[in-house]
Structure formats: C-alpha cells, structure tokens
Design a protein around this motif. Structure first.
Motif, short mmCIF file in Angstrom:
data_model
loop_
_atom_site.label_atom_id
_atom_site.label_comp_id
_atom_site.label_asym_id
_atom_site.label_seq_id
_atom_site.Cartn_x
_atom_site.Cartn_y
_atom_site.Cartn_z
N ASP A 23 -20.51 40.17 25.02
CA ASP A 23 -19.72 39.69 23.88
C ASP A 23 -19.66 38.17 23.80
O ASP A 23 -19.14 37.62 22.85
N VAL A 24 -20.13 37.49 24.78
CA VAL A 24 -20.13 36.04 24.78
C VAL A 24 -21.07 35.55 23.69
O VAL A 24 -22.12 36.13 23.46
N ALA A 25 -20.67 34.46 23.00
CA ALA A 25 -21.52 33.90 21.94
C ALA A 25 -22.93 33.71 22.47
O ALA A 25 -23.14 33.11 23.51
N GLY A 26 -23.86 34.23 21.77
CA GLY A 26 -25.24 34.13 22.19
C GLY A 26 -25.67 35.29 23.06
O GLY A 26 -26.83 35.41 23.41
N GLY A 27 -24.73 36.19 23.39
CA GLY A 27 -25.06 37.35 24.20
C GLY A 27 -25.80 38.38 23.37
O GLY A 27 -25.92 38.27 22.14
N PRO A 28 -26.31 39.43 23.99
CA PRO A 28 -27.11 40.44 23.29
C PRO A 28 -26.41 41.09 22.10
O PRO A 28 -27.01 41.25 21.04
N SER A 29 -25.13 41.47 22.19
CA SER A 29 -24.50 42.14 21.05
C SER A 29 -24.23 41.15 19.92
O SER A 29 -24.30 41.50 18.75
N ARG B 69 -27.49 40.78 18.07
CA ARG B 69 -27.76 41.98 17.25
C ARG B 69 -26.95 41.96 15.96
O ARG B 69 -27.44 42.30 14.89
N ARG B 70 -25.67 41.55 16.06
CA ARG B 70 -24.83 41.48 14.85
C ARG B 70 -25.38 40.46 13.85
O ARG B 70 -25.41 40.71 12.65
N ARG B 71 -25.79 39.31 14.34
CA ARG B 71 -26.35 38.28 13.44
C ARG B 71 -27.64 38.78 12.78
O ARG B 71 -27.87 38.56 11.60
N ARG B 72 -28.48 39.45 13.54
CA ARG B 72 -29.73 39.99 12.97
C ARG B 72 -29.45 41.04 11.91
O ARG B 72 -30.08 41.07 10.87
N VAL C 287 -28.09 40.77 4.25
CA VAL C 287 -28.13 39.70 3.25
C VAL C 287 -29.50 39.66 2.58
O VAL C 287 -29.61 39.54 1.35
N MET C 288 -30.56 39.75 3.37
CA MET C 288 -31.92 39.72 2.80
C MET C 288 -32.16 40.94 1.88
O MET C 288 -32.77 40.80 0.82
#
Length: 192
Positions: A5-11, A14-17, A23-24
C-alpha cells in the motif's frame, strides 16, 4: 500498513494503471462519438434528393465553390432564377445590376446581419414578395443542416439543399465554427 500500500508499491501502481485505462477508454468513446456526430452533421449530412423543379435557387454566402453549383443547377432547369447572397463589396458589381450572370437570371441580395440567420430572414421576405414555395439552397456540407434549420424557422415552403465542395484545408476551421454556430442556433437563437 503493508508494503504493497505504500506509494509506488505494487497495488498503488495497479490502481494508477487501471485508472489510466478507464480514462483512455472514456476518451476513446467520446472521440468516437464526436467523430460520428461530426460526420453526420457536417461532412455527410443526410439531405433529401433535389426536386426536378423549384421556384428559386439560393446561393448562401460563405466559403467553398458555391456559385458554379448554383449556376449549373439553373442551367439544368431546376429553377428559373438564382438568388445570390453577396457581400458589401459584391453588391455593386455589374452582373448584380444587370440581373444576369453567365446567361443565368440572378437576383443579388445582401443581408444585414450578413449571417445565415440574416439570409434566412431575407429569403423568407423575398419568398413572400415573389410567391416562392420551394427553395434549393446552395451551400457547403458543413452548413447544410444549420442553414435548413434557420430557413425552416422563417419560411414555410419546401427546402432542399445542394452542396458545393469545400477545400480540404478549410474543413478544420469550418467544423469548429459550425459546432459553435449550431449550438447557438439550438439554444440562443431559436426563432426566425
């Protein structure tokens, strides 16, 4: 808090992607919708076939190669007269005063304001004076739907549209202009 859950962590990644994909996808759907609407309204408008005969052919002012189309329709016998919307500079030309252009009877008029709405008002006034019950408008595809709408608010007769070619380099500015003018015709200026 877990490491994922740390900024830049795997989850978080995934949320940003996922957000980016959503959005796309939304942008793609909006772009497709605007493209279809643009094609239908401004590039390939759905126009009824021209009649064999009308009372008048009216060439609206604006870009594109309109005059040859209007004169050719008159030579085909589609109407006995071509009414031509002219600018201030053209109103005093010799062919306007003679009432003939390339052996075709013409009637010049200059609308004030020199807009599609002004032209529609003048066409309706001339139709009442001359007893016109059917009109073939000559314009470009991008203006066809809006010109028909404008004229139908002032003139109760039959309206047909013949389109003239618009040069490719004028399409982007004309489409942008027509979007604004069409919104205005449907929201702000809803009467003759």
């Amino acid at each position: 808090m877990s490491k994922t859950d740390v900024a830049g962590g795997p989850s978080s990644v995934r949320r940003r992607r996922r957000r980016r994909r959503v959005v796309m996808a939304v942008l793609a759907v909006v772009l497709a919708g605007v493209s279809v609407l643009t094609a239908h309204l401004f590039i390939w408008p759905d126009l009824p076939p021209l009649p064999q005969r009308a009372d008048v052919i009216v060439q609206l002012g604006g870009p594109g190669n309109r005059r040859p189309v209007a004169l050719d329709l008159a030579r085909q016998g589609r109407a006995p007269l071509v009414a031509i919307s002219v600018s201030d500079a053209e109103i005093d030309t010799s062919w306007c005063h003679k009432g003939r252009l390339d052996n075709v009877p013409v009637l010049c008029f200059h609308s004030d304001p020199f807009t599609t709405r002004g032209e529609a008002r003048d066409i309706a006034r001339m139709a009442e004076q001359h007893g016109w019950r059917s009109v073939i408008l000559v314009t470009t595809p991008d203006q066809a739907s809006r010109a028909t709408l404008r004229l139908s608010r002032c003139f109760t007769g039959n309206i047909f549209v013949a389109t003239a070619r618009l040069p490719w380099y004028q399409w982007p500015t004309q489409i942008a202009y027509q979007y604004g003018a069409t919104v205005k015709a449907h929201t702000v200026e809803t009467t003759c």
